[in-house]
Design an enzyme around this catalytic site. Structure first.
Site, mmCIF file in Angstrom:
data_model
loop_
_atom_site.group_PDB
_atom_site.id
_atom_site.type_symbol
_atom_site.label_atom_id
_atom_site.label_comp_id
_atom_site.label_asym_id
_atom_site.label_seq_id
_atom_site.Cartn_x
_atom_site.Cartn_y
_atom_site.Cartn_z
ATOM 1 N N ARG A 41 0.819 -1.216 0.000
ATOM 2 C CA ARG A 41 0.000 0.000 0.000
ATOM 3 C C ARG A 41 0.857 1.272 0.000
ATOM 4 O O ARG A 41 0.406 2.318 -0.482
ATOM 5 C CB ARG A 41 -0.945 0.008 1.194
ATOM 6 C CG ARG A 41 -2.164 -0.853 0.958
ATOM 7 C CD ARG A 41 -3.101 -0.809 2.128
ATOM 8 N NE ARG A 41 -4.423 -1.311 1.756
ATOM 9 C CZ ARG A 41 -5.332 -1.686 2.636
ATOM 10 N NH1 ARG A 41 -5.081 -1.615 3.936
ATOM 11 N NH2 ARG A 41 -6.509 -2.112 2.220
ATOM 12 N N LYS A 206 -15.601 -14.534 6.908
ATOM 13 C CA LYS A 206 -17.012 -14.356 7.253
ATOM 14 C C LYS A 206 -17.957 -14.270 6.050
ATOM 15 O O LYS A 206 -17.766 -13.447 5.169
ATOM 16 C CB LYS A 206 -17.179 -13.065 8.050
ATOM 17 C CG LYS A 206 -16.670 -13.158 9.465
ATOM 18 C CD LYS A 206 -17.054 -11.901 10.165
ATOM 19 C CE LYS A 206 -16.824 -11.968 11.656
ATOM 20 N NZ LYS A 206 -17.055 -10.640 12.236
ATOM 21 N N GLY A 356 -6.715 -6.519 0.779
ATOM 22 C CA GLY A 356 -5.422 -6.513 1.429
ATOM 23 C C GLY A 356 -4.887 -7.910 1.683
ATOM 24 O O GLY A 356 -3.725 -8.200 1.404
ATOM 25 N N GLY A 380 -12.583 -4.140 1.393
ATOM 26 C CA GLY A 380 -13.973 -3.699 1.498
ATOM 27 C C GLY A 380 -14.342 -2.749 0.368
ATOM 28 O O GLY A 380 -15.443 -2.825 -0.186
HETATM 29 C C1 3PG Z 1 -8.645 -1.768 4.765
HETATM 30 O O1 3PG Z 1 -7.680 -2.266 5.324
HETATM 31 O O2 3PG Z 1 -9.546 -2.451 4.249
HETATM 32 C C2 3PG Z 1 -8.711 -0.280 4.622
HETATM 33 O O3 3PG Z 1 -7.516 0.317 5.018
HETATM 34 C C3 3PG Z 1 -9.875 0.250 5.416
HETATM 35 O O4 3PG Z 1 -9.718 -0.043 6.776
HETATM 36 P P1 3PG Z 1 -10.979 -0.201 7.721
HETATM 37 O O5 3PG Z 1 -11.689 -1.452 7.261
HETATM 38 O O6 3PG Z 1 -10.451 -0.301 9.111
HETATM 39 O O7 3PG Z 1 -11.852 1.016 7.519
HETATM 40 MG MG MG Z 2 -10.778 -3.974 5.809
#
Ligand code: 3PG
Ligand code: MG
Length: 399
Positions: A41, A206, A356, A380
């Site tokens: 990232r 999940k 990720g 997400g």
């Molecule tokens: C992730 O790792 O998916 C993004 O950096 C967003 O992080 P978060 O899900 O804690 O908002």
């Molecule tokens: Mg996340």
């Protein structure tokens, strides 16, 4: 899409201007040592930062890391990221020990043209993630005061209605950075008219996290392959016992319903690697998916499943993959993820890896990143994009 881009901003000239860049530097850290275990990232945001540095901007970078609870928490400090970012940029990155306080203001004030400062974790401030518009707005005011223009290059966070993502762009001239543009360009190919067969591989722990995307994808995809921790809730829905494997009991009925409606689109594991315990050295065997012993925990998909998934992937022309197939961090349970990743890499298809964890798996398993069409920095975010949801960070750039 009527979004202004980094090139528009550069064309205006940024020399001597303070440019606030929202990045997603939420990298995994080793629990023991605190070292960055995957810097993908950080690398992903270099094209945007490099262009701004080159153009003589005073670059102010902000990001979240982990999920601290609105107050400083040393284990989530961005300090190690400042060091790594400096190495990759080839110049020192000034680090502010707060986000909008005295240290941040001083760091920004001291920037020479073409220099970079990184602010401390946005989520050390309650206002960043607050559901209260006024509280978020007040924090956004402070953040916006540190820049003359705003660049969103945090694709991984565009699905969050957070101050730095959603409220700051309302306060400053705003553009999309190179990473955000590229991600949207690639993912829009999947929501448009993907070349067929279109095969999606979903894993991760999940079902509840993936339900919306499964619903949204089912009518569109030709095949949906399901592995990872979430497969056990589906296996249970098929009437199999899953021992002490991960199970979302309250989702079983939903999964049964999905299986009924999916025709033959959903492909589930036919064998799994079942272990005595959730541990790297636990005793384990491959067992049929309908024969998981009651005291055992499924930690990976089995070889027959990998072969079946690989066969489904072989003829695909478009592939999206999100979520590991097993506990790939433990070598004994990494074969499923590796096998599926290799099949995806080999396919003569447009391939997108989202999330990720899957991206980190590709690198941790030593696979060639170049063999994949696109490795998204958003987990997400990429899923919500595919669901067709309005993403607060993208919407904010459109206004
Ligand atoms: C992730 O790792 O998916 C993004 O950096 C967003 O992080 P978060 O899900 O804690 O908002
Ligand atoms: Mg996340």
């Amino acid at each position: 899409m009527s979004i202004r881009t980094l090139d528009d901003l550069l064309a205006e000239g940024v020399s001597g201007r303070r440019v606030l860049v929202r990045a997603d530097l939420n990298v995994p850290l080793d629990k023991q040592t605190g070292d960055i275990t995957d810097d993908g990232r950080i690398r992903a945001v270099l094209p945007t930062l490099g262009a701004l540095v080159e153009a003589g901007a005073k670059v102010v970078v902000c990001s979240h890391l982990g999920r601290p609870k609105g107050a400083p928490d040393p284990q989530f400090s961005l300090r190690p990221v400042a060091g790594r970012l400096g190495e990759l940029l080839g110049s020192r990155v000034h680090f502010a020990t707060d986000t909008v306080g005295e240290s941040a203001r001083a760091a920004v004030e001291a920037l020479a043209d073409g220099e970079v400062a990184l602010l401390e974790n946005l989520r050390f401030n309650k206002g960043e993630t607050s559901k209260d518009d006024a509280e978020r707005g007040a924090f956004a005011d402070q953040l916006a005061a540190l820049g003359d223009a705003y660049v969103d290059d945090a694709f991984g966070a565009v699905h969050r209605k957070h101050a730095s993502v959603h409220d700051v762009p309302a306060r400053l001239p705003h553009v999309a950075g190179r990473l955000v543009l590229r991600e949207v360009e690639v993912l829009s190919k999947l929501t448009g008219e993907p070349e067929r067969p279109y095969v999606v591989v979903l894993g991760g722990s999940k079902v509840s996290d993936k339900l919306a995307v499964i619903e949204a994808l089912l009518p569109t995809v030709d095949r949906l392959l399901i592995g990872g921790g979430m497969c056990f809730t589906f296996l249970k829905a098929q009437g199999h016992e899953v021992g002490s494997s991960l199970l979302e009991e309250e989702m079983v009925e939903t999964c049964r319903n999905l299986l009924e409606r999916s025709g033959n689109k959903i492909l589930l594991p036919v064998d799994v690697v079942a272990a005595d315990a959730f541990a790297p050295d636990a005793a384990h065997d491959t067992v049929p998916a309908d024969g998981i012993p009651s005291k055992r925990v499924g930690l990976d998909i089995g070889p027959e499943t990998v072969a079946g998934f690989a066969a489904a992937l072989k003829g695909a022309r478009t592939i999206f993959w999100n979520g590991p197939m097993g506990v790939f961090e433990m070598p004994a349970f990494a074969h499923g993820t590796r096998g599926v990743a290799e099949a995806i890499a080999k396919a003569n298809a447009f391939t997108v890896v989202g999330g990720g964890d899957s991206a980190a798996a590709v690198r941790a398993l030593g696979l060639d990143e170049a063999a994949f069409g696109h490795i998204s920095t958003g987990g997400g975010a990429s899923l919500e994009y595919l669901e067709g949801k309005t993403l607060p960070g993208i919407a904010a750039l459109e206004n």
